[in-house]
Design an enzyme around this catalytic site. Sequence first.
Site, mmCIF file in Angstrom:
data_model
loop_
_atom_site.group_PDB
_atom_site.id
_atom_site.type_symbol
_atom_site.label_atom_id
_atom_site.label_comp_id
_atom_site.label_asym_id
_atom_site.label_seq_id
_atom_site.Cartn_x
_atom_site.Cartn_y
_atom_site.Cartn_z
ATOM 1 N N GLY A 214 55.369 27.564 62.206
ATOM 2 C CA GLY A 214 54.961 28.974 62.265
ATOM 3 C C GLY A 214 53.530 29.118 62.719
ATOM 4 O O GLY A 214 52.924 28.154 63.192
ATOM 5 N N ASN A 215 53.007 30.324 62.609
ATOM 6 C CA ASN A 215 51.586 30.536 62.927
ATOM 7 C C ASN A 215 51.023 31.591 61.986
ATOM 8 O O ASN A 215 51.751 32.161 61.176
ATOM 9 C CB ASN A 215 51.423 30.912 64.404
ATOM 10 N N ARG A 216 49.743 31.835 62.092
ATOM 11 C CA ARG A 216 49.066 32.640 61.081
ATOM 12 C C ARG A 216 48.996 34.126 61.408
ATOM 13 O O ARG A 216 48.255 34.871 60.779
ATOM 14 C CB ARG A 216 47.666 32.078 60.849
#
Length: 409
Positions: A214-216
Amino acid sequence: MAKPKVVLGVSGGIAAYKACELLRRLTESGHDVRVVPTDSALHFVGEATWSALSGNPVSTEVWESVHEVPHVRIGQAADLVVVAPATADMLAKAAHGLADDLLTNTLLTARCPVVFAPAMHTEMWEHPATQENVATLRRRGAVVIEPAVGRLTGVDTGKGRLPDPAEIFEVCRNILNRHGLARGAAAAPDLAGRHVVVSAGGTREPLDPVRYLGNRSSGKQGYALAKAAAARGARVTLVEANTGIADPAGVDVVHVGTALQLREAVLKAVADADAVVMAAAVADFRPAVYAAGKIKKKDDGGAPTVELVRNPDILAELAADRALPGQVVVGFAAETDDVLANGREKLRRKGCDLLVVNEVGERKTFGSEENEAVVLASDGAETPVPYGPKEALAETVWDLILPRLRSTT
Ligand SMILES: Cc1cc2nc3c(=O)[nH]c(=O)nc-3n(C[C@H](O)[C@H](O)[C@H](O)COP(=O)(O)O)c2cc1C
C-alpha cells in the site's frame, strides 16, 4: 454588515425534521433565514417550529401579506435558496416551472444560487421522470446534491436518504462564500452542468489474504477536490481507494481497492466527464502472484521473494485516449527531490493538461490537513500554491481547470 439572506424551502418528505437542524446551523452562523415550507411539509413539522427557530414569519401560500408581494420579494431578496428535503414532487414542479404555492413561486423569482437536497425512496429517485427532472435542474445551474445511501422510511434501505444536515450546511456555506454576497452575482455556480471525476486515496495490492502493498495517501486532498467541485455545482464522481472517509454530500462515490479496480471505475466514469483529476496514489506495481493462503515463515530463517509486475499507467492512458474531445486531464505528482524538474518531466511524459506537483514533507502531503504545491500546465504556465489547507489547493485546481473546459454551447 447585513446578514446573508437564505430561503430554506422544505417540502413534504419524512426527512423534514432534519431541516430543523439545518435551520439551526444557518441561523447560528449568522444567516437571516426565511423558511418556506409546502403544505405537505407542515404535516411533518408544524409552522410554529419553523417560525420560532427562524425568528421570521412562515407561510406556505401566496395569499398572505399580499401587500408585500411575498411570492416575488422573497426570491428576489435571497442570496441562496436551499430546498431540503426536496421531494420528487418538488423537483418535478421546479423542473417544469410550476408556481402553485409560495415555495415554487420563490424558486422562479430567485436569481441567486439554488440548492436542492432530494430525499425519497430509491424507486422514486431512480425513476426516469425524477432523473430527467434532476438533469434539467442541473443543466439550468441548480446544485442538486446526490442523496445518501442508508436507512429510508420504514424498513427500507437504499439511495434516497437526505444527507447529513451538517453536510448540506457545508455545501451552502461554500456556495455563499464563493459567490460573495453581491446582489446580481452570477446565479449559476461556475461548474454547474459539468461532470467531473476525482480519484482519491491509495490503492492496496494484495499479496495474500492478510497482506497488501500500500501507500500512505490519506485521500484528504481528493475529498477536498470532490467537495469543492460539488459546491461549485458540478456533478461529481469520486473513485476512492481505502480512505475510510465518510461519503461527502452531493458526491457519487465508487469504492475500490486495487489499482486495476480503480482503473476500471475511472474509465467508466470519464465516459461523459468534462474533467478528471487523478489525486489518488495508484500503485505502480503489484505482486505478480496472489497467494491464496497466508505466506508462512520459512523454517530456515529465510524470507520469500516477492515478484512484482507493472500496473497500467492510468493517468497516461486517460490523457492519450480522451473519452471526449477537450476533456481536461489533471494528475498529481508527489516528489521527494528535484521536485519541479521531475514534475515538468512527468507532465511531458504523461501528456496531461495540468500536473499538481507537491513535495512529500513533514507537515504536508500524506495524511496532513495542509499542502503546498506548484500546478504545472502543458502550456508552460506554473502556479505556485502556498502552504495552506487542502481546500485552498482544491479551489485553485478548479480555478485552473475552468478556463480549459470544453465549450458546451
Ligand atoms: C409519511 C410520508 C412520507 C413521505 N416521504 C416522502 C419523501 O421522503 N420524499 C418524497 O419525495 N415524497 C414523500 N412523500 C410523498 C409527498 O409527501 C407527496 O408527494 C406530496 O405531494 C409532496 O408535496 P410537496 O412536494 O408540495 O411538499 C411522503 C408521504 C408520506 C405520507
